[in-house]
Enzyme design. Structure first.
Site, PDB file in Angstrom:
ATOM      1  N   ASP B 312       0.614  -1.355   0.260  1.00 55.05           N
ATOM      2  CA  ASP B 312       0.112   0.017   0.193  1.00 55.05           C
ATOM      3  C   ASP B 312       0.888   1.145   0.218  1.00 55.05           C
ATOM      4  O   ASP B 312       1.667   1.366   0.978  1.00 55.05           O
ATOM      5  CB  ASP B 312      -0.285   0.339   1.403  1.00 55.05           C
ATOM      6  CG  ASP B 312      -2.232  -0.688   1.228  1.00 55.05           C
ATOM      7  OD1 ASP B 312      -2.464  -0.387  -0.339  1.00 55.05           O
ATOM      8  OD2 ASP B 312      -3.007  -1.061   2.103  1.00 55.05           O
ATOM      9  N   GLU B 353      -3.784  17.129   6.623  1.00 53.13           N
ATOM     10  CA  GLU B 353      -3.129  18.478   4.945  1.00 53.13           C
ATOM     11  C   GLU B 353      -2.918  19.867   5.363  1.00 53.13           C
ATOM     12  O   GLU B 353      -2.227  20.602   5.473  1.00 53.13           O
ATOM     13  CB  GLU B 353      -3.959  18.605   3.927  1.00 53.13           C
ATOM     14  CG  GLU B 353      -3.445  15.915   3.966  1.00 53.13           C
ATOM     15  CD  GLU B 353      -4.956  16.648   2.157  1.00 53.13           C
ATOM     16  OE1 GLU B 353      -5.648  17.351   2.569  1.00 53.13           O
ATOM     17  OE2 GLU B 353      -4.480  15.432   1.942  1.00 53.13           O
ATOM     18  N   ALA B 384     -18.380  17.536   0.559  1.00 51.91           N
ATOM     19  CA  ALA B 384     -17.757  16.685  -0.202  1.00 51.91           C
ATOM     20  C   ALA B 384     -18.669  17.386  -1.432  1.00 51.91           C
ATOM     21  O   ALA B 384     -17.963  17.030  -2.094  1.00 51.91           O
ATOM     22  CB  ALA B 384     -18.722  14.919  -0.105  1.00 51.91           C
ATOM     23  N   ASP B 523      -4.348  -4.290   6.197  1.00 46.42           N
ATOM     24  CA  ASP B 523      -5.260  -3.544   7.548  1.00 46.42           C
ATOM     25  C   ASP B 523      -6.654  -4.069   7.457  1.00 46.42           C
ATOM     26  O   ASP B 523      -6.944  -4.497   7.908  1.00 46.42           O
ATOM     27  CB  ASP B 523      -5.033  -3.345   8.225  1.00 46.42           C
ATOM     28  CG  ASP B 523      -4.870  -1.604   7.662  1.00 46.42           C
ATOM     29  OD1 ASP B 523      -4.646  -1.490   6.152  1.00 46.42           O
ATOM     30  OD2 ASP B 523      -4.310  -1.061   7.887  1.00 46.42           O
TER      31      ASP B 523
END
Lengths: 582, 687
Positions: B312, B353, B384, B523
């Protein structure tokens, strides 16, 4: 060893290696079913045979079906050879009116020729009618060789195919191997041999008067000699090409009508190793990686060449006892020098040594000199070459598939040493392959040791050991090494045409042939069913000098560890006794 | 279990191992190893021969027979010892695990809403039962959190003392029995039966109780059995050979049974036979020392074979989050203006971020969180729908977001996206970064560049893998352009962009169809199908129960780069077996040269010429070979436990090195060893 000797060996090897590529390429085309330049001539005959025998050319077999086919074919072959020997007295082409062969000898010979061994407990010209020689023995020379090649081809298919159950069609492989490979080359060789004076006739034996009359053991005057002839050239060509080795005459290729000239000798020597060497190239060509073929050929040469040179040097240096007596054994213009006992003067030291090493490296077994008369160390070489399992060239097909069994073991060991599950030519080598490879290596080895042990402790075995001391032991060991590995040459000095030896050696030949062949077919089947793994940087390359060294080491170590004690009690101690003798 | 590995020869383990060596003389135990069983029978036989020789009628020195018998017993004991010490290391680890498996009282509830608890023993829990665990209590069984958030101390399993957060839903919902809740509470649904919990399986694995022979071990066992058979035949036929030789030479006597047994034991591959199971157990131990639990030995071996590694991107190749690296102002705006706006827009942005933007602004322009209360900022969180976030203060609306979103936003206010900003956006995307456009009202101020930070040293590790012959493939949800740039920077061989669980699964299938072995780490629950498909699947301990069930290994440290270590351990395991097999077989040459001339000294004195080592007497020669054969087992125990060193070089190079060390070394060492033992025996006047 003389410089002339070196030149002869070099020329031989040079010509042999030059033939490898063209013949190997041709054979690859024959077995992969692609066209060859002989299709026009042989194609109709091939199709006719399929129609007559009801063979479906495209019908594929699993390894079990293939094994059943080959075993059935061998059983029928065995019966045919047995019956022909037992009934030859009533059959045509028997100008000398030779009687039926004894049951035990017939059994031994039938096993011997169907297993591509060609051990001969009999003398050809005093035992076999022309019909038996041609219809029983010569036919087996062809088909037992073709069967060996067929099994090799299935193993190669096992490597190249993937995720499939089938490995080819035995009948097609048998027919194509015989028609396209063995017949045409045999024809060429037979004609060449006839040109050198090898006989090819249905006439009866010639009676001639001795130029110098002599007396026999009972003091009777002997003035006439019967010179045996027969359809020899046709049989001798395939006897060499198919690594059969069974002589038309009792003394095999030492006979002047079987091997008359140095040129006929050279041609026969070439024929001995020709197909086994070229099959290496066929292997590389068919697995689409020629380097793999060259690598196995290199492995064979790495063992073959030093043993060849060593044998020639030992024979050329002569008998140490004679040396101590001050006898001049050096080569000069007036004498070949060295140990000439048991050798034909027209062949000399080099060609006799070369033949002895070639014929035992390949599972040929024809002889042009008496191996029994070699010095102990150079007698050890042919014996050991057979004990290695007949994998240095070996029999046509069987030699290479035998060596590939060792390659599987070598790949397994090296795979472990680089920390990867082993793979060979893109196929993972698992427990099943290891089991089968171990069987293929174990059985001939066991047969040689157990057979020799039984012979030297049983009364019937010891009754016909004629030589004293360790040499007698070497003779028995040689006989079982030869039979157990399907070579067929004899050390002589051992009376082997007895029910005891005919039976036990016959058993050894059967085990040595089929207990290698069946595991190989099983591996072919199991490999064909596997997926092909693409080679990556972590894959161990199997075409490198490093792998060749490892393969050679595995072959030598297994051979040496298994037979060192036996060899020590035979040729090695014989050599030491000879060297120490006052 | 602690991270510090136990010392190779801990005194306690040593004592236990010595005792176990004798317990293992039980024939039922011996029968499991054919090579050593043959030696075991040889020991019994020579012991009987010794008792027989005491009468003096056999003509063989009874001290010699006793010497051989004793050393054959030592050979068996040494083999037992090697196995016992490897098991001892495993047991020590298992013991520390077991400590955490105390009887726990579980508080069972009927359903999530139920507050009436029923106290039952943890061993009585069934799958599907729901329990509540409060702070200070031990979690009774493996399960899934269905409600609540709590910090859990998992040090019993991971050795990591910092507590971890476990919460319902998502990828942190799985809990392990035996771990302890430190704060708050959890409602857990039981997912395994008692006795089959993760902890139980771990204990069984490290104890070696569930250890089955791997395919490779079986193949090697076949090879060893075949060799043993050949040598059995060689030795058995040597008796008739020697009887015949005695007769034809007229001197000496047939080889004695004692010498035959001695020869057989020396020739049989006892070195590898004795150490084989120790090597396997030690491999598993090394794995658990690396804090990885393998569910089968097969998986460890497969790890050595892996051709393709799926990794990943996030967390493995790159640091968890993107970080702001640059402010690119639009023409007519200064960099500081842009930074200020970006800083303001990010003040309430608690994502990593957002924080990185504030950090960059602070670093470059010394901007700090100003007193904002008096200007009453109105923060607009990310949604969103708008795909933007920002702040409205003093009547100005400051927004940051994806280029298209901001463009739509400014257009609606009558503005436009300047050409130089558009170019900058494209360049950032091309180089693998993420552009965030910042606007104030209808004006576009510039672009913030967010970049994935590739972990330090990762490139070197991938180069290492490449040398091992392993292809690395990066899996990421990013678009192909971004993925390609990061792939290039990290030095992976290939990447899968815009990866969905289905795409991952089909990628693995494709590689497998091509005959390759695939390893991956995962995971999340959505990794489970791919984990189940991969040949070597390492689930992170922090991951969901589903992921752990699907994988065949669990990494307790949850460190995705651990795969590299696992591959190393797998390779080491195979290499140790291969090297010791080669060594064992190569040893035989010297033993022949020692024993054969000695065995036939009376029959064929000329064979003395083969006695290259010039050993002092026939009996000393045979005894020396037997002693060497026994001592070499003990000498190689540390190597068997530690494993042959693996260096990431090409296969050919590796083979050459190991052939030189263990093949050629195996030829030479016994010549010196046997000679040395012979000299000592002579000095001590034993033989």
């Amino acid at each position: 060893m003389t410089s002339n000797g070196f030149v002869q060996l070099a020329v031989y090897l040079g010509v042999l290696l030059a033939c490898v590529k063209p013949l190997g390429f041709y054979m690859a085309r024959v077995y992969s079913g692609s066209g060859t330049f002989l299709d026009r001539f042989i194609g109709p005959l091939e199709r006719l045979l399929y129609r007559l025998c009801g063979i479906e050319k495209s019908a594929e077999m699993t390894w079990r079906q293939y094994s059943v086919a080959i075993l059935t074919f061998s059983l029928l072959s065995f019966l045919a050879v047995y019956v022909l020997q037992r009934t030859q007295v009533w059959l045509p082409l028997n100008p000398e009116s030779l009687p039926a062969v004894s049951p035990d000898s017939s059994f031994n010979t039938a096993v011997s020729f169907t297993t591509n061994t060609n051990w001969q407990g009999y003398g050809g010209e005093t035992t076999m009618s022309y019909l038996t020689q041609m219809l029983a023995l010569t036919v087996q020379n062809f088909v037992s060789a073709a069967a060996g090649m067929a099994v090799l081809v299935t193993l190669i298919r096992g490597f190249t195919r993937h995720s499939t159950e089938t490995i080819g069609n035995f009948w097609v492989d048998l027919v194509r191997g015989t028609l396209y490979i063995l017949l045409p080359i045999s024809l060429l060789f037979a004609v060449a041999l006839v040109s050198q004076g090898v006989v090819q006739t249905f006439n009866s034996y010639h009676e001639v008067a001795f130029l110098e009359p002599t007396v026999d053991a009972e003091g009777q005057a002997v003035t006439r000699q019967s010179i045996a002839v027969g359809p020899a050239a046709s049989q001798i060509a395939i006897k060499q090409l198919g690594t059969n080795g069974g002589g038309f005459f009792n003394v095999n290729s030492a006979h002047p009508l079987e091997n008359p000239t140095p040129l006929s000798n050279f041609l026969q020597l070439l024929a001995i190793l020709l197909i086994p060497a070229a099959l290496c190239y066929t292997f590389g060509e068919m697995v689409s990686d020629r380097r793999q073929g060259w690598a196995v050929l290199a492995a064979m040469l790495v063992i073959f060449v030093p043993l060849l040179v060593a044998t020639t040097i030992t024979e050329q240096s002569g008998n140490p006892i004679l040396t101590r007596l001050g006898v001049d054994q050096s080569a000069s213009d007036s004498q070949p020098g060295g140990n000439m006992e048991g050798k034909e003067s027209r062949f000399g030291i080099v060609n006799s040594s070369l033949w002895a090493v070639a014929t035992t490296a390949a599972s040929n077994g024809s002889v042009n000199s008496m191996h029994d008369s070699f010095t102990p160390l150079s007698g050890l070489v042919p014996m050991w070459l057979m004990q290695l399992g007949e994998v240095i060239f070996g029999g046509v097909g069987s030699g290479l598939y035998g060596l590939l069994m060792f390659a599987i073991v070598a790949v397994f060991l090296s795979g472990l040493m680089v920390g990867r599950t082993p793979e060979y030519l893109g196929k993972k080598i698992g427990a099943f392959e290891m089991k089968m490879a171990a069987l293929a290596i174990l059985f001939p080895c066991a047969m040689v040791l157990v057979g020799t042990a039984v012979a030297v402790v049983s009364a019937s075995g010891r009754a016909t050991i004629f030589n004293p001391g360790p040499h007698g032991f070497s003779e028995v060991l040689y006989a079982f090494s030869s039979a157990g590995n399907n070579n067929g040459s004899a050390f002589a000095g051992l009376g082997a045409n007895t029910p005891f030896y005919n039976g036990l050696l016959g058993l050894a030949m059967l085990v040595g042939r089929f207990w290698v062949m069946l595991p190989v077919l099983a591996i072919a089947g199991s490999l064909a069913a596997k997926k092909t793994v693409p080679a990556g940087p972590g894959t161990l390359p199997t075409h490198t000098p490093l792998f060749v060294v490892l393969l050679v080491a595995v072959v030598i170590v297994v051979g040496a560890l298994s037979f060192f004690p036996a060899l020590a009690l035979g040729p090695i101690v014989e050599h030491l006794l000879l060297a120490n003798q006052e | 279990m602690t991270k510090t590995s136990t010392r190779l020869f801990d005194r306690k383990i040593l004592g236990d191992a010595i005792r176990a060596s004798f317990w293992k003389l039980d024939p039922r135990v011996q029968l499991r190893n054919p090579v050593m069983f043959a030696v075991y029978l040889g020991s019994i036989l020579t012991t009987i021969l010794w008792l027989n020789s005491l009468s003096g009628s056999t003509g063989e020195s009874s001290t010699f027979v006793l010497g051989v018998a004793m050393w054959l017993w030592f050979t068996v004991l040494f083999a037992n010892f090697a196995e016992a010490i490897a098991e001892g290391h495993g047991k020590a680890q298992a013991a520390s695990l077991k400590k955490s498996r105390t009887t726990v009282i579980a508080r069972k509830i009927a359903n999530k809403a139920d507050r009436i608890t029923e106290e039952v023993s943890a061993t009585d829990l069934k799958i599907g039962d729901i329990v509540i665990v409060k702070a200070g209590e031990t979690i009774p069984a493996d399960g899934e959190v269905i409600e609540g958030v709590a910090s859990v101390d998992e040090s019993a399993i991971t050795g990591e003392s910092a507590p971890v957060v476990r919460e319902s839903g998502g990828d942190r919902s799985s809990v392990t029995g035996g771990t302890r809740v430190i704060s708050d509470w959890l409602i857990i649904q039981v997912r395994t039966l008692p006795g089959q919990s993760f902890l139980d399986r771990m204990i069984a694995m490290v104890e070696g109780a569930k250890r089955q022979k791997t395919p490779n071990e079986i193949a090697l066992a076949i090879l060893l059995a075949a060799l043993t058979l050949i040598f059995l035949l060689v030795v058995a036929t040597l008796l008739p050979f020697s009887i015949f030789s005695v007769e034809v030479s007229g001197q000496g006597r047939a080889i004695s049974l004692t010498v035959l047994v001695a020869l057989f034991v020396c020739l049989a591959p006892t070195t590898i036979g004795a150490l084989l199971s120790a090597i396997g157990i030690a491999g598993m131990n090394r794995l658990s020392q690396a804090n990885v639990i393998a569910m089968s030995g097969r998986a460890v071996e497969a790890a050595g074979d892996v051709d393709v590694l799926l990794l990943d991107k996030t967390g493995t190749i790159t640091l968890g989050n993107r970080q702001a690296t640059r402010f690119i102002p639009a023409s007519g705006t200064t960099e500081k203006e842009l930074a200020e706006a970006a800083h303001l827009a990010s003040l309430a942005d608690e994502t990593a971020e957002g924080r990185s933007i504030a950090v960059l602004a602070k670093k470059q322009f010394g901007l700090r969180g100003r007193e904002l209360e008096h200007i009453q900022p109105h923060f607009v969180p990310f949604s969103a729908r708008t795909r933007m976030s920002g702040v409205t203060l003093d009547g100005h609306s400051i927004r940051k977001g994806a280029a298209e979103a901001v463009e739509t936003h400014v257009r609606s206010l009558g503005g436009f996206l300047p050409e130089d900003v558009r170019v900058a956006v494209q360049e950032i995307a091309k180089s693998g970064g993420t552009p965030l456009v910042v606007s104030r009202d209808d004006k576009v101020l510039g672009v913030i560049e967010l970049k994935d930070i590739v972990k330090g040293g990762i490139k070197e590790r991938f180069a290492e893998l490449r040398q091992m012959g392993i292809k690395t493939v990066m899996i990421t949800g990013d678009n192909p352009l971004t993925a390609a740039a990061i792939a290039a920077e990290a030095g992976v061989d290939d990447f899968l962009a815009e990866a969905t669980p289905e795409a991952k699964l089909s990628l693995i299938r494709d590689y497998q169809k091509g005959g390759r072995l695939v390893a991956m780490t995962g995971d999340g629950t959505n990794d489970a199908p791919a984990l189940a498909q991969a040949d070597v699947a390492v689930a992170m301990n922090s991951g969901t129960q589903a992921a752990k069930e699907a994988g065949n290994m669990v990494d307790l440290d949850s460190n995705p780069t651990k795969l590299i270590e696992i591959v190393n351990i797998g390779k080491q395991l195979l290499m140790t077996r291969g090297s010791l097999t080669t060594f064992s077989i190569a040893n035989d040459v010297a033993k022949y040269f020692a024993i054969l001339p000695a065995a036939f000294a009376a029959t064929y004195p000329a064979l003395k010429a083969l006695d290259l080592m010039r050993l002092s007497s026939p009996s000393s020669a045979i005894l020396s070979a037997v002693i060497f054969n026994a001592l070499i087992i003990i000498a190689l125990v540390p190597l068997a436990l530690k494993g042959v060193a693996y260096r990431p070089v090409g296969a050919a190079q590796l083979l050459r090195n190991n052939l030189l060390i263990y093949g050629v070394g195996g030829l030479i060492v016994p010549f010196m060893g046997i000679k040395a033992i012979d000299v000592m025996l002579t000095l001590m006047r034993i033989a």
